[in-house]
Design an enzyme around this catalytic site. Structure first.
Site, PDB file in Angstrom:
ATOM      1  N   ARG A 242      -0.207   0.103  -7.057  1.00 36.14           N
ATOM      2  CA  ARG A 242       0.582   1.118  -7.747  1.00 36.14           C
ATOM      3  C   ARG A 242       0.997   0.568  -9.103  1.00 36.14           C
ATOM      4  O   ARG A 242       1.393  -0.599  -9.217  1.00 36.14           O
ATOM      5  CB  ARG A 242       1.839   1.489  -6.942  1.00 36.14           C
ATOM      6  CG  ARG A 242       1.597   2.347  -5.719  1.00 36.14           C
ATOM      7  CD  ARG A 242       1.150   3.778  -6.094  1.00 36.14           C
ATOM      8  NE  ARG A 242       0.998   4.650  -4.947  1.00 36.14           N
ATOM      9  CZ  ARG A 242      -0.164   4.878  -4.313  1.00 36.14           C
ATOM     10  NH1 ARG A 242      -1.276   4.280  -4.716  1.00 36.14           N
ATOM     11  NH2 ARG A 242      -0.196   5.711  -3.291  1.00 36.14           N
ATOM     12  N   GLU A 271       1.206   6.896 -15.483  1.00 41.55           N
ATOM     13  CA  GLU A 271      -0.085   7.355 -14.998  1.00 41.55           C
ATOM     14  C   GLU A 271      -0.122   8.876 -15.110  1.00 41.55           C
ATOM     15  O   GLU A 271       0.788   9.521 -14.568  1.00 41.55           O
ATOM     16  CB  GLU A 271      -0.246   6.939 -13.535  1.00 41.55           C
ATOM     17  CG  GLU A 271      -1.645   7.033 -13.019  1.00 41.55           C
ATOM     18  CD  GLU A 271      -1.798   6.339 -11.667  1.00 41.55           C
ATOM     19  OE1 GLU A 271      -2.089   7.052 -10.709  1.00 41.55           O
ATOM     20  OE2 GLU A 271      -1.599   5.109 -11.582  1.00 41.55           O
ATOM     21  N   HIS A 290      -7.324   5.781 -11.077  1.00 36.67           N
ATOM     22  CA  HIS A 290      -6.827   5.859  -9.690  1.00 36.67           C
ATOM     23  C   HIS A 290      -7.925   6.398  -8.757  1.00 36.67           C
ATOM     24  O   HIS A 290      -7.761   7.438  -8.112  1.00 36.67           O
ATOM     25  CB  HIS A 290      -5.570   6.740  -9.631  1.00 36.67           C
ATOM     26  CG  HIS A 290      -4.688   6.454  -8.451  1.00 36.67           C
ATOM     27  ND1 HIS A 290      -3.312   6.456  -8.512  1.00 36.67           N
ATOM     28  CD2 HIS A 290      -4.977   6.150  -7.162  1.00 36.67           C
ATOM     29  CE1 HIS A 290      -2.802   6.175  -7.327  1.00 36.67           C
ATOM     30  NE2 HIS A 290      -3.801   5.988  -6.488  1.00 36.67           N
TER      31      HIS A 290
END
Ligand code: DGY
Length: 331
Positions: A242, A271, A290
């Site tokens: 993360r 993000e 991602h």
């Protein structure tokens, strides 16, 4: 779509999903799919959740108490499409007797494949070399250009030795790496990897540091300026966990100043990362959006598991993969 008179449960699906899985939901409920290019804003999420029995949630949704209250008393389940569920306020859900589901196990090998790919991409400067060719700079064979770091014989430090971290370790061992790790909860492993006493020791000894811990208040900002300075100048940092586990500004400074050699990032903070962000403009960084679990087979299985977590609750049962089962009382 739920009609005002419908007695079937409403399920909010916050992003476009596999149609056959939406069809499964529609056999016993009314699925409202937010089929649009961008994730819902908090206002849109609260509005769309009104009256829902379940939310099929994604990493892009901040499912907090306000969303749960906007959904109202019908809300029984928030089912995350993924193993990580840091975007859901689990305490708020538990206080409201709402089950939270996720998809553990199904993406372990896929995410580990990808984590190991990122280690190799960093060591052998793949993205940088690709950009070099696309810019038209490949004129000759250059014996001293774009030199990387050997994978075999180097030391991989794994932070978080759960399902995915240990699956990355298996790949690394098979490639001739030495593997050391730190972990919060796992017992000793039987893979032949060395558990080291502190994160500092792991950072100082590793040629590649790969993050596989969940995002929690304890791991938020775990890798900051002090930690990056402990790494070897020729080392790489790989983050497929993360974004906020790494302090973004400190990482950009460490890469600029040569404190570390390279970063390979599947996740960033923020993000998505803006295209003009300093990290995006650096050659010694690989950034992808991602995608660690993004294979057709795995994303399908994740979708199926998320649907199963929801369908169970329509039957009055807890989701088969429920992260707060011990805090739910449905009588
Ligand atoms: C996961 O499963 O946690 C992936 O990162 C997708 O969110």
């Amino acid at each position: 779509m739920t009609s005002p008179t419908s007695s079937r449960p409403k399920i909010l699906v916050t992003r476009r999903q596999f149609q056959d899985q939406v069809d499964r939901l529609n056999e016993v409920s009314d699925a409202l799919v937010l089929d649009r290019p961008a994730p819902a804003t908090p206002d849109e999420l609260r509005a769309a959740a009104a009256g829902a029995h379940g939310i099929f949630a994604h990493i892009t949704d901040a499912v907090d108490g306000a969303v749960m209250d906007a959904a109202g008393p019908n809300l029984k389940v928030i089912a995350e499409f993924g193993v990580g569920y840091d975007n859901i306020d689990v305490d708020a859900a538990s206080e409201r007797n709402i089950a939270v589901g996720n998809t553990p196990g199904v993406l372990t090998e896929t995410a580990a494949d990808f984590g190991f790919t990122m280690i190799q991409a960093a060591g052998r400067r793949i993205a940088e070399s690709d950009r070099f060719v696309r810019r038209g700079e490949w004129q000759w064979f250059e014996p001293l250009d774009l030199l990387g770091v050997d994978i075999f014989g180097s030391t991989l430090g794994i932070v978080g030795f759960g399902r995915i971290g240990s699956a990355v370790a298996r790949r690394a061992l098979a490639s001739g790496m030495e593997v050391i790790y730190v972990t919060r909860s796992q017992p000793e492993n039987d893979l032949g990897c060395e558990r080291v006493g502190t994160l500092d020791e792991l950072l100082e000894r590793s040629d590649f540091v790969s993050l596989h811990c969940p995002l929690t208040p304890e791991t938020n900002g775990l890798i900051g300026p002090d930690q990056l300075k402990r790494m070897k100048p020729e080392a790489s940092l790989i983050n497929t966990a993360r974004g906020p586990i790494v302090n973004t500004d400190a990482l950009a400074a460490a890469l600029r100043d040569g404190d570390i050699a390279y970063a390979a990032l599947d996740v960033t903070d923020p993000e998505p990362i803006p295209p003009d962000h300093p990290l995006v403009t650096m050659e010694n960084v690989t950034i992808v959006p991602h995608i660690a679990s993004a294979t057709v087979g795995t994303r399908r299985k994740m979708s199926e598991m998320t649907v199963e977590n929801i369908l169970a609750t329509i039957d009055g049962k807890l989701p088969p993969n429920c992260v707060n089962a011990d805090r739910i009382n449905w009588g």
